[in-house]
Design an enzyme around this catalytic site. Structure first.
Site, mmCIF file in Angstrom:
data_model
loop_
_atom_site.group_PDB
_atom_site.id
_atom_site.type_symbol
_atom_site.label_atom_id
_atom_site.label_comp_id
_atom_site.label_asym_id
_atom_site.label_seq_id
_atom_site.Cartn_x
_atom_site.Cartn_y
_atom_site.Cartn_z
ATOM 1 N N HIS A 75 31.748 47.636 34.550
ATOM 2 C CA HIS A 75 31.482 46.225 34.486
ATOM 3 C C HIS A 75 31.412 45.738 33.073
ATOM 4 O O HIS A 75 32.004 44.623 32.511
ATOM 5 C CB HIS A 75 30.456 45.779 35.370
ATOM 6 C CG HIS A 75 30.496 45.882 36.702
ATOM 7 N ND1 HIS A 75 29.832 46.908 37.451
ATOM 8 C CD2 HIS A 75 31.584 45.437 37.745
ATOM 9 C CE1 HIS A 75 30.232 46.983 38.733
ATOM 10 N NE2 HIS A 75 31.101 45.779 38.857
ATOM 11 N N GLN B 227 35.411 39.384 51.774
ATOM 12 C CA GLN B 227 36.402 40.574 51.804
ATOM 13 C C GLN B 227 35.844 42.097 52.282
ATOM 14 O O GLN B 227 36.589 43.013 51.995
ATOM 15 C CB GLN B 227 36.506 40.738 50.082
ATOM 16 C CG GLN B 227 35.361 41.304 49.435
ATOM 17 C CD GLN B 227 35.639 40.954 48.002
ATOM 18 O OE1 GLN B 227 35.598 40.130 47.284
ATOM 19 N NE2 GLN B 227 35.716 42.360 47.309
ATOM 20 N N GLN C 163 41.045 47.887 35.824
ATOM 21 C CA GLN C 163 42.286 48.430 36.406
ATOM 22 C C GLN C 163 42.031 49.499 37.329
ATOM 23 O O GLN C 163 42.951 49.967 37.975
ATOM 24 C CB GLN C 163 42.886 49.280 35.038
ATOM 25 C CG GLN C 163 44.145 50.078 35.342
ATOM 26 C CD GLN C 163 45.409 48.988 35.992
ATOM 27 O OE1 GLN C 163 45.345 47.935 35.775
ATOM 28 N NE2 GLN C 163 46.264 49.794 36.655
ATOM 29 N N LYS C 164 40.776 49.728 37.526
ATOM 30 C CA LYS C 164 40.452 50.802 38.663
ATOM 31 C C LYS C 164 40.948 50.109 40.201
ATOM 32 O O LYS C 164 41.553 50.633 40.844
ATOM 33 C CB LYS C 164 38.947 51.080 38.733
ATOM 34 C CG LYS C 164 38.639 51.980 40.172
ATOM 35 C CD LYS C 164 37.424 52.786 39.912
ATOM 36 C CE LYS C 164 36.373 51.713 40.752
ATOM 37 N NZ LYS C 164 36.764 51.613 42.181
ATOM 38 N N ASP C 165 40.649 48.962 40.259
ATOM 39 C CA ASP C 165 40.993 48.154 41.368
ATOM 40 C C ASP C 165 42.734 47.484 41.038
ATOM 41 O O ASP C 165 42.931 46.550 40.857
ATOM 42 C CB ASP C 165 40.222 46.979 41.681
ATOM 43 C CG ASP C 165 38.924 47.328 42.174
ATOM 44 O OD1 ASP C 165 38.685 47.979 43.302
ATOM 45 O OD2 ASP C 165 37.926 47.188 41.489
ATOM 46 N N SER D 238 30.437 51.113 41.821
ATOM 47 C CA SER D 238 29.257 50.859 42.438
ATOM 48 C C SER D 238 28.925 51.686 43.753
ATOM 49 O O SER D 238 27.703 52.050 43.989
ATOM 50 C CB SER D 238 28.913 49.421 42.897
ATOM 51 O OG SER D 238 29.151 48.502 41.712
ATOM 52 N N ARG D 239 29.929 52.070 44.277
ATOM 53 C CA ARG D 239 29.786 52.947 45.748
ATOM 54 C C ARG D 239 29.389 54.216 45.253
ATOM 55 O O ARG D 239 29.377 54.886 46.126
ATOM 56 C CB ARG D 239 31.083 52.624 46.292
ATOM 57 C CG ARG D 239 31.296 51.169 47.050
ATOM 58 C CD ARG D 239 32.400 51.443 48.000
ATOM 59 N NE ARG D 239 32.471 50.082 48.940
ATOM 60 C CZ ARG D 239 33.338 49.084 48.575
ATOM 61 N NH1 ARG D 239 34.149 48.942 47.433
ATOM 62 N NH2 ARG D 239 32.992 47.815 49.274
HETATM 63 O O1 PAF Z 1 36.466 43.785 42.196
HETATM 64 C C1 PAF Z 1 35.282 43.202 42.645
HETATM 65 O O2 PAF Z 1 34.208 43.547 42.123
HETATM 66 C C2 PAF Z 1 35.510 42.114 43.555
HETATM 67 O O3 PAF Z 1 36.596 42.311 44.543
HETATM 68 C C3 PAF Z 1 35.634 40.516 43.171
HETATM 69 C C4 PAF Z 1 36.879 40.476 42.084
HETATM 70 C C5 PAF Z 1 34.498 40.385 42.216
HETATM 71 C C6 PAF Z 1 35.872 39.591 44.021
HETATM 72 O O4 PAF Z 1 34.757 39.367 44.909
#
Ligand code: PAF
Length: 282
Positions: A37, A61, A149-151, A187-188
């Protein structure tokens, strides 16, 4: 650094900054911040006059039975880290501020880009992501928004949403930040016990070994997926959710490696589901 919980207050604040001609960078997060982050924040700090970070664990989500309730949270620590990065404003709304009673408006990107991989394993996940991110865009009016880019699939879905809904902003993808031993920061990761943490190293090792196979000439995606799966299955606690090799531009399925491809995987270690990916170009 200001901390704001209220939508109308941050909307007003951002509007004023825009009127002053300031460039706003937004870093959406769910908190429990790590170096991944902070790399987004640093990039925003470099590019923009004003840096806004949102911290909001978005219930929309998470599916039923997922980790929404236990998702790690530590607002005090997060704010201390962000203060050090010279963030201008933290937006940390309550759930009822973002989704008041009777809330019924959602944003969804259809098609393979959101249906496969995490979209298939977590139905409704990207609808929740797109909805909250659209709201954050409308609230903060950023010039640039930063995503990791991890997600990889998330950022592709959001790029498509931004293009197709004509949001007047740019999305910047920031590379994956890894621990020294290769595990992608998440974070997980705090959920992992010692053995799972050790076994989780297989994710990056399997991705790098796939890259190596491709460099040596392998082009058959089936064979590459099989060898990734074999490596991961060598770990007693690993349970493969998916291993996919797709066109890196649109996530189309491919049988043969050509151009830029995304190798992405999701694997459970006990109750913890980790994702990782690598882009390879031939
Ligand atoms: O990647 C994340 O942490 C979440 O999916 C986001 C983009 C903050 C949306 O809640």
């Amino acid at each position: 650094m200001q901390i704001v919980n209220n939508i109308s207050e941050i909307q007003e604040w951002c509007r004023e900054k825009k009127l002053e001609g300031k460039k706003i960078g937004l870093v959406p997060t769910m908190g429990y911040l790590h170096e991944g982050h902070l790399s987004l924040v640093r990039e925003a700090r470099r590019d923009c006059d004003i840096v806004v970070v949102s911290i909001f664990v978005n219930p929309a989500q998470f599916g039923a039975g997922e980790d929404y309730e236990v998702y790690p949270r530590n607002m005090e620590r997060d704010c201390a880290l962000l203060e050090r990065e010279m963030v201008d404003l933290v937006f940390a709304p309550e759930v009822k501020e973002m989704y008041p009673a009777g809330y019924q408006t959602y944003v969804e990107v259809f098609g393979q880009i959101s249906n496969k991989m995490c979209g298939a394993s977590r139905p409704g996940h990207f609808r929740g992501v797109c909805t909250v991110v659209s709201k954050l865009f409308n609230i903060c009016q950023p010039d640039i928004a930063y995503f990791g880019q991890k997600d990889a699939q998330q950022v592709m879905v959001l790029e498509k949403m931004v293009r197709e809904l004509n949001f007047p902003l740019k999305i910047v993808r920031v590379p994956i930040v890894r621990e020294e031993d290769g595990l992608a920061m998440s974070s997980r990761n705090v959920y992992l016990d010692q053995q799972q943490r050790q076994e989780a190293l297989v994710l990056y090792k399997a991705l790098k070994s796939a890259e190596e196979n491709i460099t040596q000439g392998e082009r058959d995606t089936r064979k590459i997926k099989d060898s990734i799966e074999k490596m991961i299955k060598g770990c007693p606690q690993a349970d493969v959710d998916y291993i996919e090799i797709s066109d890196a531009a649109d996530l189309a399925d491919i049988d043969e490696i050509r151009g830029q491809v995304l190798i992405a995987l999701a694997v459970r270690f006990g109750n913890t589901r980790l994702i990782d990916n690598l882009i390879v170009e031939v």
